[in-house]
Design a protein around this motif. Structure first.
Motif, PDB file in Angstrom:
ATOM      1  N   SER A 195       0.762  -1.173   0.025  1.00  0.00           N
ATOM      2  CA  SER A 195      -0.123   0.129  -0.106  1.00  0.00           C
ATOM      3  C   SER A 195       0.939   1.282  -0.118  1.00  0.00           C
ATOM      4  O   SER A 195       2.152   1.182   0.536  1.00  0.00           O
ATOM      5  N   LEU A 196       0.354   2.366  -0.818  1.00  0.00           N
ATOM      6  CA  LEU A 196       1.180   3.529  -0.766  1.00  0.00           C
ATOM      7  C   LEU A 196       0.946   4.314   0.554  1.00  0.00           C
ATOM      8  O   LEU A 196       1.756   5.399   0.652  1.00  0.00           O
ATOM      9  N   ARG A 197      -0.180   3.898   1.103  1.00  0.00           N
ATOM     10  CA  ARG A 197      -0.503   5.046   2.029  1.00  0.00           C
ATOM     11  C   ARG A 197       0.117   4.433   3.642  1.00  0.00           C
ATOM     12  O   ARG A 197       0.612   5.036   4.330  1.00  0.00           O
ATOM     13  N   TYR A 198      -0.585   3.015   3.644  1.00  0.00           N
ATOM     14  CA  TYR A 198       0.130   2.569   5.036  1.00  0.00           C
ATOM     15  C   TYR A 198       1.179   1.875   4.591  1.00  0.00           C
ATOM     16  O   TYR A 198       1.468   0.994   4.137  1.00  0.00           O
ATOM     17  N   LYS A 199       2.132   2.657   5.498  1.00  0.00           N
ATOM     18  CA  LYS A 199       3.409   2.417   4.969  1.00  0.00           C
ATOM     19  C   LYS A 199       3.820   0.996   5.542  1.00  0.00           C
ATOM     20  O   LYS A 199       3.471   0.404   6.518  1.00  0.00           O
ATOM     21  N   ASN A 200       4.558   0.240   4.709  1.00  0.00           N
ATOM     22  CA  ASN A 200       5.143  -1.113   4.850  1.00  0.00           C
ATOM     23  C   ASN A 200       4.028  -2.165   5.256  1.00  0.00           C
ATOM     24  O   ASN A 200       4.191  -3.226   5.863  1.00  0.00           O
ATOM     25  N   ARG A 201       2.938  -1.731   4.515  1.00  0.00           N
ATOM     26  CA  ARG A 201       1.818  -2.895   4.753  1.00  0.00           C
ATOM     27  C   ARG A 201       1.585  -3.431   3.195  1.00  0.00           C
ATOM     28  O   ARG A 201       1.210  -2.678   2.259  1.00  0.00           O
ATOM     29  N   GLU A 202       1.524  -4.805   3.288  1.00  0.00           N
ATOM     30  CA  GLU A 202       0.964  -5.364   1.878  1.00  0.00           C
ATOM     31  C   GLU A 202      -0.403  -5.103   1.570  1.00  0.00           C
ATOM     32  O   GLU A 202      -1.191  -5.223   2.594  1.00  0.00           O
ATOM     33  N   VAL A 203      -0.697  -4.899   0.314  1.00  0.00           N
ATOM     34  CA  VAL A 203      -2.223  -4.940  -0.006  1.00  0.00           C
ATOM     35  C   VAL A 203      -3.038  -6.382   0.425  1.00  0.00           C
ATOM     36  O   VAL A 203      -3.869  -6.176   1.010  1.00  0.00           O
ATOM     37  N   ASN A 204      -2.033  -7.323   0.173  1.00  0.00           N
ATOM     38  CA  ASN A 204      -2.660  -8.705   0.821  1.00  0.00           C
ATOM     39  C   ASN A 204      -2.918  -8.818   2.301  1.00  0.00           C
ATOM     40  O   ASN A 204      -4.022  -9.347   2.491  1.00  0.00           O
ATOM     41  N   ALA A 205      -2.083  -8.143   3.062  1.00  0.00           N
ATOM     42  CA  ALA A 205      -2.056  -8.117   4.382  1.00  0.00           C
ATOM     43  C   ALA A 205      -3.555  -7.398   4.892  1.00  0.00           C
ATOM     44  O   ALA A 205      -4.170  -7.965   5.833  1.00  0.00           O
ATOM     45  N   ILE A 206      -3.683  -6.108   4.199  1.00  0.00           N
ATOM     46  CA  ILE A 206      -4.836  -5.364   4.447  1.00  0.00           C
ATOM     47  C   ILE A 206      -6.100  -6.092   4.150  1.00  0.00           C
ATOM     48  O   ILE A 206      -6.901  -6.080   4.887  1.00  0.00           O
ATOM     49  N   ILE A 207      -6.033  -6.646   2.909  1.00  0.00           N
ATOM     50  CA  ILE A 207      -7.394  -7.460   2.648  1.00  0.00           C
ATOM     51  C   ILE A 207      -7.538  -8.638   3.499  1.00  0.00           C
ATOM     52  O   ILE A 207      -8.889  -8.902   4.008  1.00  0.00           O
ATOM     53  N   ALA A 208      -6.550  -9.249   3.806  1.00  0.00           N
ATOM     54  CA  ALA A 208      -6.808 -10.456   4.830  1.00  0.00           C
ATOM     55  C   ALA A 208      -7.208 -10.018   6.180  1.00  0.00           C
ATOM     56  O   ALA A 208      -7.962 -10.744   6.722  1.00  0.00           O
ATOM     57  N   ASP A 209      -6.738  -8.942   6.525  1.00  0.00           N
ATOM     58  CA  ASP A 209      -7.384  -8.245   8.089  1.00  0.00           C
ATOM     59  C   ASP A 209      -8.706  -7.699   7.811  1.00  0.00           C
ATOM     60  O   ASP A 209      -9.640  -8.012   8.646  1.00  0.00           O
ATOM     61  N   ALA A 210      -9.079  -7.194   6.695  1.00  0.00           N
ATOM     62  CA  ALA A 210     -10.462  -6.362   6.495  1.00  0.00           C
ATOM     63  C   ALA A 210     -11.628  -7.365   5.964  1.00  0.00           C
ATOM     64  O   ALA A 210     -12.620  -7.430   6.360  1.00  0.00           O
ATOM     65  N   ASP A 262      -4.591   5.873  -3.674  1.00  0.00           N
ATOM     66  CA  ASP A 262      -3.568   4.758  -3.313  1.00  0.00           C
ATOM     67  C   ASP A 262      -3.544   3.581  -4.236  1.00  0.00           C
ATOM     68  O   ASP A 262      -4.437   2.862  -4.207  1.00  0.00           O
ATOM     69  N   TYR A 263      -2.856   3.927  -5.234  1.00  0.00           N
ATOM     70  CA  TYR A 263      -2.850   3.193  -6.456  1.00  0.00           C
ATOM     71  C   TYR A 263      -3.072   1.566  -6.129  1.00  0.00           C
ATOM     72  O   TYR A 263      -3.878   0.972  -6.771  1.00  0.00           O
ATOM     73  N   THR A 264      -1.985   1.282  -5.444  1.00  0.00           N
ATOM     74  CA  THR A 264      -1.898  -0.266  -5.181  1.00  0.00           C
ATOM     75  C   THR A 264      -2.943  -0.872  -4.605  1.00  0.00           C
ATOM     76  O   THR A 264      -3.457  -1.817  -4.839  1.00  0.00           O
ATOM     77  N   MET A 265      -3.584   0.063  -3.669  1.00  0.00           N
ATOM     78  CA  MET A 265      -4.727  -0.635  -2.982  1.00  0.00           C
ATOM     79  C   MET A 265      -6.119  -0.696  -3.764  1.00  0.00           C
ATOM     80  O   MET A 265      -6.653  -1.649  -3.862  1.00  0.00           O
ATOM     81  N   VAL A 266      -6.243   0.351  -4.645  1.00  0.00           N
ATOM     82  CA  VAL A 266      -7.420   0.641  -5.609  1.00  0.00           C
ATOM     83  C   VAL A 266      -7.301  -0.749  -6.331  1.00  0.00           C
ATOM     84  O   VAL A 266      -8.210  -1.408  -6.531  1.00  0.00           O
ATOM     85  N   LEU A 267      -6.155  -0.773  -7.179  1.00  0.00           N
ATOM     86  CA  LEU A 267      -6.041  -1.720  -8.181  1.00  0.00           C
ATOM     87  C   LEU A 267      -6.390  -3.106  -7.383  1.00  0.00           C
ATOM     88  O   LEU A 267      -7.055  -3.802  -7.796  1.00  0.00           O
ATOM     89  N   GLY A 268      -5.590  -3.393  -6.355  1.00  0.00           N
ATOM     90  CA  GLY A 268      -5.727  -4.652  -5.457  1.00  0.00           C
ATOM     91  C   GLY A 268      -7.124  -4.865  -5.246  1.00  0.00           C
ATOM     92  O   GLY A 268      -7.645  -6.225  -5.524  1.00  0.00           O
ATOM     93  N   LEU A 269      -7.776  -3.928  -4.717  1.00  0.00           N
ATOM     94  CA  LEU A 269      -9.246  -4.171  -4.282  1.00  0.00           C
ATOM     95  C   LEU A 269     -10.154  -4.325  -5.563  1.00  0.00           C
ATOM     96  O   LEU A 269     -11.013  -5.109  -5.471  1.00  0.00           O
ATOM     97  N   THR A 270      -9.946  -3.493  -6.404  1.00  0.00           N
ATOM     98  CA  THR A 270     -10.711  -4.008  -7.570  1.00  0.00           C
ATOM     99  C   THR A 270     -10.838  -5.051  -8.171  1.00  0.00           C
ATOM    100  O   THR A 270     -11.742  -5.838  -8.661  1.00  0.00           O
ATOM    101  N   ILE A 271      -9.539  -5.558  -8.194  1.00  0.00           N
ATOM    102  CA  ILE A 271      -9.082  -6.970  -8.868  1.00  0.00           C
ATOM    103  C   ILE A 271      -9.952  -7.978  -8.089  1.00  0.00           C
ATOM    104  O   ILE A 271     -10.283  -9.032  -8.249  1.00  0.00           O
TER     105      ILE A 271
END
Lengths: 305, 304
Positions: free
Chosen positions: A77-92, A268-277
């Protein structure tokens, strides 16, 4: 049947790929960059762009992203420093999934019951009551329902917790707000389909065989009438998913929908991308399952032909 | 039992009487309108829609305030004689904002529905009429595109093009034409094998005449029903987008935008959410009821 499943599977894969590609280029076309709101020197910015691979030409970025995606890696993620998009998805995801499943169960059970009651009492009081509920459910947006119940039960009468996602009591209002629209849809569909089935010859046969009214209703009428409801499960999944965007916002539920809205507002490019996909793949997969389920449920349809 | 011959009487054939037309001759549209008029619920829906439309035109003129004008000495007013629906945190009059919002919401609903219907009819019509490879190509394209959830697609487009009325309409049109094209194509496929098309062809009608004069007018009932169902869904989507902060932005107003800013202050000023929410709901309700009635009226299978 096997051939049909394989074909559908490949179409689903291609859909996800096209969605990923489209989203990638659309997101890159966004004005501004993710660091534009931060007060940093151009050198640091350049370093950060380099760190995230944003300085390379677009096709290179695309190939990198796609290869990583195949490995199941959606980047940081570009916003949450050092957090993988995968990890955020797994969390949420668990909170959203729980909300979705609760709403689905709520809307299907209550929707079917309302639809059946309405059809069995065609043009009588119960029919009108069910259909009034159904029309209201279709017409009132989920955010209005959400805010209304939150105000009444949470703030005014203080019966239920206003927001957050902790105990069972916390889940009641979000589940209701998210599920009401779907409930209405299912009730209407079930009613129409029950009324169509009533006139069929096999119902007459069943009655002629001397089956009790309950047996006729349960075994012949409901079982056959439920088929069209299966087909709308795909759109229903989509409706519930988009519904979570607002319902999670209203009730402050730490789920994917809220992250999605936030990441769009934060560029947050990578988050938008990751979540959309992720959302896209999820819904495409649901549709795939529904299509196959339909082939199994309805023996009159030979989907493989 | 004996039946005597005297009990029978020779009537003969009255040519004129047996050929006489008992029912008044009606076109398809007259008949549909007749049946629509009988449907009280649909007429109530239509009535509310007309009222909303009229109010969206004259509503803002009924008060001496402008929807976008701040009045910092009169902020956060509850509904009163001066401000019928109260004011917001910048002192803007909510009555004016609600009806300007109605303009925006209704305009978006109508334009989005019209535009995607137009696109869908055009592409579906061409695809169904010409068939073959072109049809295959278009249908595969639609198969893939339709699997992408519409709302996610709209959100993405909105993020890129920016918020505002025109981007909303465009993004609806881009995502909305798919199902309409499918619907129209199916209808055209059925119709184009029928005799009147053959007759028109024999008389030398060219393709565009066949499509636009014969095939599409015959699918108009289905198209119009689908169109009326799209208006509430477009209004809903606009409200939804504005609610999550992507749609219409203040000082411009729309129902969704008003509901969104109202939701933020729900605890203190509940009327700010409930007034626009009421109008969204009542409009959606009326449009849905009217759409249902229209579907029943235009469905030839229900003709009696």
């Amino acid at each position: 049947m096997i051939r049909y499943i394989i074909k559908r599977f490949f179409v689903s894969l291609i859909t996800v790929w096209i969605l990923a590609t489209l989203t990638f280029f659309l997101v890159r076309a966004l004005p501004g960059d993710p660091f534009s709101s931060e007060k940093i020197t151009p050198e640091i910015k350049a370093n950060m762009m380099k760190y995230y691979g944003l300085d390379k030409p677009l096709p290179v970025q695309y190939v990198t992203y796609m290869t990583n995606l195949l490995k199941g890696d959606m980047g940081y993620s570009l916003r949450y420093k050092n957090r993988e998009v995968n990890a955020i998805i797994a969390d949420a995801f668990p909170a959203s999934a729980e909300l979705g499943i609760r709403s689905l169960i709520f809307s299907i059970t209550v929707g079917l019951i309302l639809g059946i009651i309405a059809a069995l009492n065609h043009n009588k009081g119960w029919d009108y009551i069910s259909m009034i509920i159904a029309v209201i459910g279709v017409s009132v947006p989920s955010f209005v329902v959400g805010a209304l119940v939150q105000y009444l039960f949470g703030i005014h009468w203080k019966i239920l917790p206003v927001a957050q996602w902790k105990s069972f009591a916390h889940t009641i209002m979000p589940t209701f707000s998210l599920g009401l629209g779907t409930l209405a849809l299912i009730a209407r569909l079930m009613r129409t389909s029950m009324l169509e089935v009533v006139g069929q010859d096999y119902i007459k046969t069943a009655k002629a065989k001397g089956l009790s009214p309950i047996q006729v209703t349960v075994k012949h009428q409901i079982r056959n009438a439920i088929l069209p409801v299966v087909t709308v499960l795909g759109p229903i999944a989509a409706a519930l998913l988009t519904g979570t965007f607002v319902v999670e916002q209203i009730f402050a539920i730490p789920g994917l929908g809220r992250h999605y809205v936030l990441s769009i507002q934060n560029l947050d490019y990578t988050m938008v991308l990751g979540l959309t996909i992720f959302f896209g793949a999820f819904l495409v997969f649901m549709n795939f399952l529904v299509d196959i389920a339909y082939g199994f449920v309805d023996p009159r349809i030979r989907v493989g032909k | 039992m004996e039946i005597s011959k005297e009990k029978f009487r020779h009537v003969g054939i009255n040519e004129g009487e047996s050929q006489a037309i008992v029912r008044p001759s009606m076109t398809y549209w007259q008949d549909a309108w007749r049946r629509l008029k009988k449907n009280k619920i649909a007429m109530v829906g239509l009535f509310v829609i007309i009222i909303m439309t009229i109010m969206s035109i004259i509503g803002p003129m009924m008060v001496p305030y402008v929807h976008s004008d701040n009045d910092l000495s009169n902020t956060d007013q509850w509904p009163s004689k001066e401000h019928w629906f109260g004011t917001d945190d910048l002192g803007r009059d909510l009555w004016a904002r609600v009806w300007v919002g109605a303009r925006v919401s209704l305009f978006i609903g109508l334009m989005a529905a019209l535009l995607d219907t137009l696109l869908g009819v055009l592409i579906g019509g061409i695809s169904g009429y010409y068939g073959g490879k072109l049809d295959m190509l278009i249908m595969r394209f639609i198969d893939v595109m339709i699997a992408i959830p519409g709302m996610i697609f709209i959100i993405l487009i909105m993020v890129i093009v920016g918020s505002g009325v025109v981007p909303i309409i465009i993004s609806f049109a881009i995502t909305g034409w798919l199902s309409m094209a499918r619907l129209v194509r199916g209808q055209i496929l059925q119709l184009k094998e029928q005799e009147f098309v053959l007759a028109a062809k024999t008389l030398g009608a060219n393709s565009s005449r066949l499509i636009f004069r014969h095939l599409i007018p015959n699918t108009l009932g289905v198209i119009i029903v689908s169109l009326t169902m799209r208006i509430p869904s477009a209004i809903f989507t606009e409200a939804f987008l504005s609610f999550i902060g992507l749609g219409v932005k203040p000082p411009m107003s729309s129902w969704g935008q008003l509901a969104s800013s109202g939701a933020a202050v729900l605890r203190v000023y509940p009327y700010r959410l409930f007034i626009p929410a009421f109008f969204i709901s009542i409009t959606m309700l009326s449009l849905n009821l009217f759409g249902d009635g229209l579907r029943d009226a235009l469905d030839p299978r229900l003709r009696r």
